[in-house]
Design a protein around this motif. Structure first.
Motif, mmCIF file in Angstrom:
data_model
loop_
_atom_site.group_PDB
_atom_site.id
_atom_site.type_symbol
_atom_site.label_atom_id
_atom_site.label_comp_id
_atom_site.label_asym_id
_atom_site.label_seq_id
_atom_site.Cartn_x
_atom_site.Cartn_y
_atom_site.Cartn_z
ATOM 1 N N LEU A 11 2.942 1.553 2.420
ATOM 2 C CA LEU A 11 2.848 2.717 3.863
ATOM 3 C C LEU A 11 4.038 2.040 4.437
ATOM 4 O O LEU A 11 4.234 3.109 5.538
ATOM 5 N N ARG A 39 -3.621 6.891 7.859
ATOM 6 C CA ARG A 39 -3.469 6.221 6.538
ATOM 7 C C ARG A 39 -4.115 5.621 5.590
ATOM 8 O O ARG A 39 -4.165 5.205 4.652
ATOM 9 N N TYR A 48 -7.656 -1.427 0.497
ATOM 10 C CA TYR A 48 -7.184 -1.406 1.879
ATOM 11 C C TYR A 48 -8.117 -1.640 3.077
ATOM 12 O O TYR A 48 -8.512 -0.388 3.170
ATOM 13 N N PRO A 65 0.831 6.413 -1.330
ATOM 14 C CA PRO A 65 0.032 5.174 -1.245
ATOM 15 C C PRO A 65 -0.631 5.780 -2.101
ATOM 16 O O PRO A 65 -1.681 5.081 -2.718
ATOM 17 N N GLN A 66 -1.489 7.921 -1.365
ATOM 18 C CA GLN A 66 -2.423 7.901 -2.420
ATOM 19 C C GLN A 66 -2.657 7.894 -3.800
ATOM 20 O O GLN A 66 -3.710 8.141 -4.721
ATOM 21 N N ALA A 100 0.930 -1.428 -0.213
ATOM 22 C CA ALA A 100 0.321 0.146 0.106
ATOM 23 C C ALA A 100 0.724 0.825 -0.325
ATOM 24 O O ALA A 100 0.260 2.331 -0.598
ATOM 25 N N HIS A 106 -5.230 7.924 3.330
ATOM 26 C CA HIS A 106 -3.441 7.683 1.848
ATOM 27 C C HIS A 106 -4.259 6.926 1.087
ATOM 28 O O HIS A 106 -4.457 7.016 -0.527
ATOM 29 N N THR A 107 -4.384 5.628 1.453
ATOM 30 C CA THR A 107 -4.341 4.653 0.559
ATOM 31 C C THR A 107 -5.663 4.438 -0.315
ATOM 32 O O THR A 107 -6.205 4.013 -1.048
ATOM 33 N N LEU A 108 -7.118 5.932 0.188
ATOM 34 C CA LEU A 108 -7.836 5.783 -0.363
ATOM 35 C C LEU A 108 -7.577 6.995 -0.779
ATOM 36 O O LEU A 108 -9.045 7.628 -1.914
ATOM 37 N N GLY A 109 -6.671 7.634 -1.466
ATOM 38 C CA GLY A 109 -6.460 8.639 -2.745
ATOM 39 C C GLY A 109 -6.305 10.041 -1.188
ATOM 40 O O GLY A 109 -5.669 10.561 -2.397
ATOM 41 N N ALA A 110 -6.291 10.381 -0.873
ATOM 42 C CA ALA A 110 -6.354 11.458 -0.216
ATOM 43 C C ALA A 110 -4.576 11.939 0.051
ATOM 44 O O ALA A 110 -4.348 11.343 0.753
#
Lengths: 374, 270
Positions: free
Chosen positions: A47, B167, A80, A73-74, A45, B170-174
């Protein structure tokens, strides 16, 4: 969707090193806690940044220590779901799910995802007012809403009770085929791993010990450690007495057992090996039914017995010089009259015996199972 | 049993509570009694001195609050997440003005930014800029004593937000900024609001540091607390002082009430 993954890193005393590839399937990362499963997801991911490695998602590199590439990650398109879900507490279910969505037809797609996950009635509810299963669905919906075909799930069902877990596992399998997803699924639950996995990656102490089809891992563990982790109750130390075409004769205790030759490596005569057989694969026979011509029959005496209701687990003191555990269903247990009889003949069917190298460094049964980085 | 006891406190405890409450309530009653019973109070409230001081107090304290929030928010966020040697010392230093007597703060500001101060001397010699005894000095004094309250509360607020949320965002694109705006800010809002209220209240009531570093010039550096002090020092000043005090009290109450209303409406209830 494809995922090519290779990463090496150290965190304090913990060293991590794994590489694997995944396609359109459910890959289960299995192992005890602290084995490196969740770490793998964090690295995928973005992170957590490994010191070395290369990660490619659907042909697009997202991390490469060689070139210094490291997408945040973005910018890695994946869904996730973390173990504690981390639903945003101040947002409604709809706001949570829509968080990662962009584009003009956002509202329509939000409706679709909510319907897909049966969340439409909870549209305006805050996460804390939902049940555990509903929260789980909301977290899954939020990850799916990214419209990525790669889904990372970190022990997604561990906080739920058994009946809900069964339901959600079924749902996951349905979603996988409906949405054509690639799923990397972390669990330490052996039954869950077996149920959802297409392929199984067994982690231990930061290393990927074996990565193959589910049946292959369960029937032909690469080594003693994998066998232990995947619940093989009987791992017998033996020595190769004779190696013939496709077959080995193994000496264990005073007994000679026939076993199929392992694929991928050739144990030499006299070499020490480990012999694995699952407790449910051992057959019980009455002593008087002994047939001297038949191979792999071993005398044993019951020393300990555990009744689980549906099954019984019997621990035998056996002629192979090591205890042998036998799991037998309640019905044959009664039909055979195990309760009244202590001495039995144990049949270890050759096709259910699996020969493993003793040394953990020895090659395992397939090249892809190699966990060491070049 | 316990519930009953809690409802009917012991006689001695009841007495203590009553005395303690009176101690805090009587001064307010005194103020009102004096202010309403005296015919000169209204004149004092509507005098130029009072209006000048009120206007100055309001805009300077508002501006120092804005500066505290704009500068203090990133600092607090960074301090929450950064790890470096001596972090504890930095945090203690930022908290120091909270426990520092304001007069010491005033002297300290003077030695740094006053005409003969560390930075004040080159500013004066090279650019002809004098900070001391100006409206800028008023704002600096308020910021110095008030901002630590905001930073402290903001740090606590940010630390209370589980890092997992960011976190996942972030993984959702933010982006970091979006994650901060949509996740961290709403979740730490109650702490930020409380910190801002404390900071503003502290700035509004600032007296000691302002007096030493900014002086007491009507219309320029004379804020309400200073005007009250000046009025009190005159022979017949008690009436005016009381009137100004009531005015400041009322303004502060209204502002705080509005603030709480605003923050509870926008606030997140996780």
């Amino acid at each position: 969707m494809t995922l090519e993954f290779g990463a090496r890193t150290t965190l304090g005393d913990f060293s991590y090193d794994a590489r694997f590839e995944a396609g359109n399937e459910i890959v289960v990362l299995f192992g005890h806690s602290g084995a490196g499963k969740s770490l793998t997801l964090q690295i995928v991911a973005g992170l957590l940044r490994p010191t070395h490695g290369r990660i490619v998602i659907s042909g697009e590199p997202v991390f490469d220590s060689g070139t210094g590439l490291n997408l945040p990650p973005q910018q890695r398109r994946l869904g996730y779901v973390v173990q504690d879900l981390a639903l945003f507490p101040h947002m409604t279910v709809a706001e949570n799910v829509a968080f990662g969505m962009a584009g003009a037809d956002r509202d329509r797609r939000l409706g679709e995802v909510l319907d897909l996950m049966h969340l439409a009635p909870f549209h305006d509810r805050k996460p804390r007012s939902l049940s555990g299963g509903q929260q789980q669905r909301a977290a899954l919906a939020r990850a799916l809403a990214r419209e990525s075909s790669l889904l990372l799930l970190d022990e997604p069902f561990s906080a739920l009770d058994e009946s809900l877990r069964v339901e959600l596992r079924r749902e996951l399998i349905r979603l996988r085929s409906e949405l054509d997803l690639s799923v990397i699924f972390v669990t330490h639950d052996l039954r869950e791993a077996h149920l959802v996995a297409d392929r199984l990656a067994v982690f231990d102490a930061g290393r990927l010990l074996q990565f193959e089809g589910r049946e292959k891992v369960f029937r032909q563990p690469a080594n003693r450690r994998v066998a232990e982790l995947t619940g093989v109750a009987n791992i017998l130390r033996g020595r190769v007495a004779a190696a013939r075409e496709g077959e080995l004769v193994v000496e264990a205790g005073g007994e000679r057992l026939r076993a199929p030759a392992p694929s991928g490596w050739q144990p030499a005569e006299g070499e020490a090996i480990d012999l694995a057989i699952r407790a449910e694969r051992v057959n019980l026979r009455r002593l008087e039914a002994d047939d001297p011509g038949q191979p792999n029959l071993v005398r044993g005496t019951i020393r300990e017995e555990l009744a689980y209701g549906a099954t019984h687990t019997l621990r035998f003191e056996s002629a192979v010089g090591q205890p042998v555990e036998v799991e037998i269903a309640a019905r044959p247990y009664e039909v055979l009259g195990v309760a009244g009889q202590r001495s039995w003949t144990l049949e270890l069917p050759p096709e259910d015996l699996h020969v493993m190298p003793v040394s953990p460094e020895a090659p395992s049964s397939a090249p892809s199972a190699s966990a060491t980085t070049a | 049993m316990t519930a009953l006891r809690a409802r009917a406190p012991h006689l001695g405890l009841g007495l203590l509570i009553a005395v303690f409450a009176l101690f805090f309530l009587l001064p307010f009653a005194g103020l009102l009694e004096r202010g309403l019973g005296d015919g000169g109070a209204w004149d004092a409230i509507t005098s130029d001195t009072a209006l000048d001081a009120l206007v100055l107090s309001l805009w300077t304290s508002a501006l120092s609050l804005v500066i505290a929030v704009v500068a203090g928010t990133p600092v607090a966020y960074w301090l929450t997440h950064a790890r470096f040697p001596g972090k504890g010392a930095v945090e203690a230093l930022i908290d120091l003005p909270i426990v520092l007597p304001p007069t010491i703060a005033g002297v300290a500001l003077l030695t740094a930014f006053g005409r003969r101060g560390l930075l004040g001397t080159p500013l004066d010699e090279w650019f002809g800029v004098t900070l001391g005894f100006s409206t800028v000095a008023v704002i600096m004094a308020q910021l110095f004593v008030g901002a630590p309250f905001y930073v402290r509360a903001a740090r606590a607020g940010f630390a209370s937000v589980d890092g997992q949320y960011e976190r996942v965002a972030h993984t959702l694109g933010a982006s970091r900024l979006r994650a901060f705006g949509r996740i961290v800010l709403p979740l730490s809002w109650p702490s930020l609001a409380a910190g801002a209220a404390l900071c503003w209240a502290r700035a509004l009531g600032e007296l000691g540091a302002t007096l030493i570093f900014a002086g007491n010039l009507q219309g320029e550096t004379q804020t309400m607390p200073l005007a009250i002090l000046s009025a009190f020092e005159r022979a017949d000043g008690l009436t005016a002082a009381v009137a100004l005090a009531i005015l400041l009290l009322a303004v502060a109450l209204v502002a705080l009430a509005a603030f709480w209303l605003l923050s509870s409406r926008n606030g997140a209830t996780p």
